[in-house]
Motif scaffolding. Structure first.
Motif, PDB file in Angstrom:
ATOM      1  N   LEU A  80       0.822  -1.213   0.000  1.00 28.27           N
ATOM      2  CA  LEU A  80       0.000   0.000   0.000  1.00 28.27           C
ATOM      3  C   LEU A  80       0.854   1.259   0.000  1.00 28.27           C
ATOM      4  O   LEU A  80       0.578   2.211  -0.742  1.00 28.27           O
ATOM      5  CB  LEU A  80      -0.932  -0.010   1.216  1.00 28.27           C
ATOM      6  N   TYR A  82       3.900   1.439  -1.066  1.00 27.31           N
ATOM      7  CA  TYR A  82       4.538   1.463  -2.391  1.00 27.31           C
ATOM      8  C   TYR A  82       3.621   2.118  -3.422  1.00 27.31           C
ATOM      9  O   TYR A  82       4.054   2.970  -4.212  1.00 27.31           O
ATOM     10  CB  TYR A  82       4.876   0.034  -2.825  1.00 27.31           C
ATOM     11  N   LEU A  83       2.342   1.726  -3.417  1.00 25.78           N
ATOM     12  CA  LEU A  83       1.397   2.286  -4.388  1.00 25.78           C
ATOM     13  C   LEU A  83       1.204   3.785  -4.179  1.00 25.78           C
ATOM     14  O   LEU A  83       1.086   4.551  -5.148  1.00 25.78           O
ATOM     15  CB  LEU A  83       0.055   1.561  -4.277  1.00 25.78           C
ATOM     16  N   VAL A  84       1.182   4.206  -2.921  1.00 28.02           N
ATOM     17  CA  VAL A  84       0.997   5.634  -2.619  1.00 28.02           C
ATOM     18  C   VAL A  84       2.213   6.446  -3.060  1.00 28.02           C
ATOM     19  O   VAL A  84       2.081   7.562  -3.576  1.00 28.02           O
ATOM     20  CB  VAL A  84       0.736   5.834  -1.115  1.00 28.02           C
ATOM     21  N   SER A  86       4.619   5.427  -5.313  1.00 30.47           N
ATOM     22  CA  SER A  86       5.124   5.148  -6.663  1.00 30.47           C
ATOM     23  C   SER A  86       4.859   6.330  -7.595  1.00 30.47           C
ATOM     24  O   SER A  86       4.094   7.239  -7.276  1.00 30.47           O
ATOM     25  CB  SER A  86       4.464   3.890  -7.227  1.00 30.47           C
ATOM     26  N   SER A  88       3.091   6.710 -10.136  1.00 29.01           N
ATOM     27  CA  SER A  88       1.691   6.930 -10.504  1.00 29.01           C
ATOM     28  C   SER A  88       0.798   7.138  -9.290  1.00 29.01           C
ATOM     29  O   SER A  88      -0.404   7.343  -9.427  1.00 29.01           O
ATOM     30  CB  SER A  88       1.168   5.722 -11.306  1.00 29.01           C
ATOM     31  N   GLY A  89       1.372   7.096  -8.081  1.00 31.93           N
ATOM     32  CA  GLY A  89       0.589   7.257  -6.861  1.00 31.93           C
ATOM     33  C   GLY A  89       0.383   8.709  -6.492  1.00 31.93           C
ATOM     34  O   GLY A  89       1.006   9.614  -7.071  1.00 31.93           O
ATOM     35  N   PRO A  90      -0.488   8.959  -5.502  1.00 30.74           N
ATOM     36  CA  PRO A  90      -0.804  10.350  -5.119  1.00 30.74           C
ATOM     37  C   PRO A  90       0.389  11.122  -4.565  1.00 30.74           C
ATOM     38  O   PRO A  90       0.419  12.352  -4.669  1.00 30.74           O
ATOM     39  CB  PRO A  90      -1.899  10.182  -4.042  1.00 30.74           C
ATOM     40  N   GLY A  92       3.628  10.325  -5.463  1.00 28.84           N
ATOM     41  CA  GLY A  92       4.776   9.978  -6.294  1.00 28.84           C
ATOM     42  C   GLY A  92       5.659  11.157  -6.635  1.00 28.84           C
ATOM     43  O   GLY A  92       6.864  11.017  -6.827  1.00 28.84           O
TER      44      GLY A  92
END
Length: 235
Positions: A80, A82-84, A86, A88-90, A92
């Motif tokens: 989670l 990582y996604l935030v 990355s 393309s994350g919010p 990033g």
């Protein structure tokens, strides 16, 4: 057997020689862990104290949520975060992925619920004991919260110890968001996993011994503080 004792001897040699790579990894581990613990306490102590001391709609649900979040799977937290962080994350745009800051964020998410849940339990027990006294003195919400946290301060040392142990032993989340990059994001736990897989048991054993020593030292310090507090309280 000779290979085992040889590895142990070389590991001891690395520690005694104050090996530069060893010290770098230990230093980063402590910086990341202590930073995450400080942030987790800033979030978890007041949150847990508020849930433990005050009555409000949804309090039972909040208690259940805090207890459930104590068991967050580290790899899921790592994913989670990582996604935030990355590209393309919010978040990033901040460029925090594969940095110590990302590792601190992941550990904070893991530790804060533990601190909050254990604080709630300690404060709730004290609140039952002091409820009538607070009511008779007309103590407000903020004053009540401060008094409970202060009175529970030695119990909260144990809470912080539990958070420290959770953070310093973490592997999965910090591996995902930190990348285990040499001289950048390699901490004790990820280095142990890597060096063991490479067959470099000397460094892995040395780091493992230091990790255990740190845990024992922190536990001993907390127990000493609590014992001193008891002696002062009872003369």
């Amino acid at each position: 057997m000779d290979g085992f004792w040889g590895s142990v001897g070389q590991a001891a040699g690395l520690i005694l020689a104050w090996d530069a790579d060893l010290i770098e990894i230990i230093g980063l581990s402590l910086r990341v862990t202590l930073s995450a613990l400080a942030l987790a306490c800033l979030i978890g102590l007041p949150l847990g104290a508020a849930v433990g001391a005050f009555r409000f709609p949804g309090r039972v649900a909040a208690t259940v949520a805090l207890n459930a979040l104590m068991g967050l799977p580290p790899v899921v937290v790592g994913l989670l975060v990582y996604l935030v962080l990355s590209a393309s994350g919010p978040l990033g745009v901040l460029g925090l992925l594969y940095t110590p800051a990302a590792m601190i964020a992941a550990q904070t998410v893991l530790v804060a619920p533990i601190v909050a849940a254990l604080t709630r339990q300690a404060v709730e027990e004290l609140d039952r004991e002091y409820a009538e006294q607070f009511a008779s003195l007309g103590v407000g919400r903020l004053g009540r919260l401060r008094a409970l946290l202060w009175d529970a301060r030695y119990a909260l040392l144990t809470v912080a110890l539990a958070g420290f142990g959770r953070a310093v032993a973490e592997v999965g989340a910090v591996m995902i968001v930190g990348g285990n990059i040499d001289h950048a994001t390699r901490v004790m736990t990820t280095a142990i996993a890597l060096e063991t897989s490479k067959g470099n048991l000397e460094l892995a054993l040395a780091l493992g011994a230091v990790l255990i020593a740190i845990a024992v030292a922190v536990t001993g310090a907390v127990m000493t503080l609590r014992a001193s507090a008891v002696r002062m309280a009872y003369g």
